[in-house]
Design a protein around this motif. Structure first.
Motif: not given
Length: 290
Positions: A241, A244, A282
């Protein structure tokens, strides 16, 4: 006399991601080691915010009395512009360092890790001597290395250790990523100021490297965290993640590589700091899920 708005500008809130992101990353890796402690995390955040605010006012004071802020491309400074008395700015800086010291002592008391008192003392000294003292290391090309160490390993691993009583590979990776992001912010700032820093005799790393190599260094630093994301993702898939944040560094990289200068580089500082914060959040979510 400086207005309230000018004092608020002196706080330089846009630099706060450099303080918030490492605490988030350190707390997330502590959670991954089953050691998350909310009170200690919040106290660590107060320490980080107090230190970076103190650094900002200390730099304003030291650069102002040296005259290196008389010609600036970036935002006005309180002392350099004559808006506030040097003594007043110094007092605020010392007050922030005092808050950091007291809160840091609370962290050590609650965690029991009193040996980290030396780290706190070094952090406050590093904050002052960046531009303070007779031979500030920020004027000799050591600023980026210091920022890497203080906002990377010291902040991330310190936050992790006081909560989890341990350090692991994920923590070390997050520390390197935070250090790289923080250094990239300073590199962008010093890239913008190369002409005025040369004029004032301020030998930052950007001045020593020159324009082209400084731009290469920025791109290298801002992409390094995503190598960490890849390596961490091999073990903990949700940590991917962190990619991102890649969307937020595309524009800054374009501005730097195409040769933007002066005020056109201000968005690079902002977006790099936001990318750092997003990467930390994230990655924290990914590590928690993992």
């Amino acid at each position: 006399m400086a207005s309230v708005a000018e004092w608020v500008e002196g706080v330089r809130v846009r630099t706060w991601p450099n303080a918030v992101a490492p605490v988030i990353a350190g707390s997330a890796t502590a959670a991954g080691a089953a050691g998350f402690d909310l009170p200690l995390a919040l106290l660590s955040l107060v320490v980080a915010l107090s230190l970076i605010t103190g650094v900002n006012f200390a730099n304003d004071y030291s650069d102002g009395i040296r005259g290196t802020d008389e010609v600036r491309t970036g935002p006005r400074r309180l002392v350099g512009s004559g808006s506030a008395r040097p003594g007043s700015v110094l007092g605020v800086a010392l007050g922030c360092f005092g808050i950091a010291a007291v809160t840091g002592l609370a962290v050590l008391y609650l965690s029991g890790h009193w040996w980290l008192l030396s780290l706190g003392a070094v952090s406050i000294a590093g904050a002052w001597f960046y531009t303070g003292g007779k031979r500030p290391y920020g004027y000799a090309g050591w600023g980026e290395l210091a920022v890497f160490c203080f906002f990377g390993p010291a902040a991330v691993l310190g936050t992790m250790y006081v909560q989890a009583d341990s350090i692991n590979g994920s923590g070390i990776g997050a520390a390197v990523a935070m250090g790289a992001f923080s250094s990239a912010v300073l590199v962008a700032n010093n890239l913008r100021d190369i002409p005025t820093d040369r004029q004032s005799g301020k030998r930052t790393l950007a001045v020593l490297l020159g324009d082209r190599d400084t731009r290469t260094l920025y791109v290298t630093l801002v992409l390094a965290p995503f190598l960490i994301t890849t390596l961490t993702g091999l073990r903990i898939t949700p940590a991917l993640l962190g990619f991102l944040a890649l969307a937020l560094v595309i524009s800054p990289i374009r501005r730097v590589t195409r040769g933007d200068t002066g005020l056109s580089l201000l968005p690079v500082l902002r977006d790099t700091g936001l990318a750092m914060l997003l990467w930390a959040v994230a990655t924290a979510v990914g590590l928690t899920i993992g």
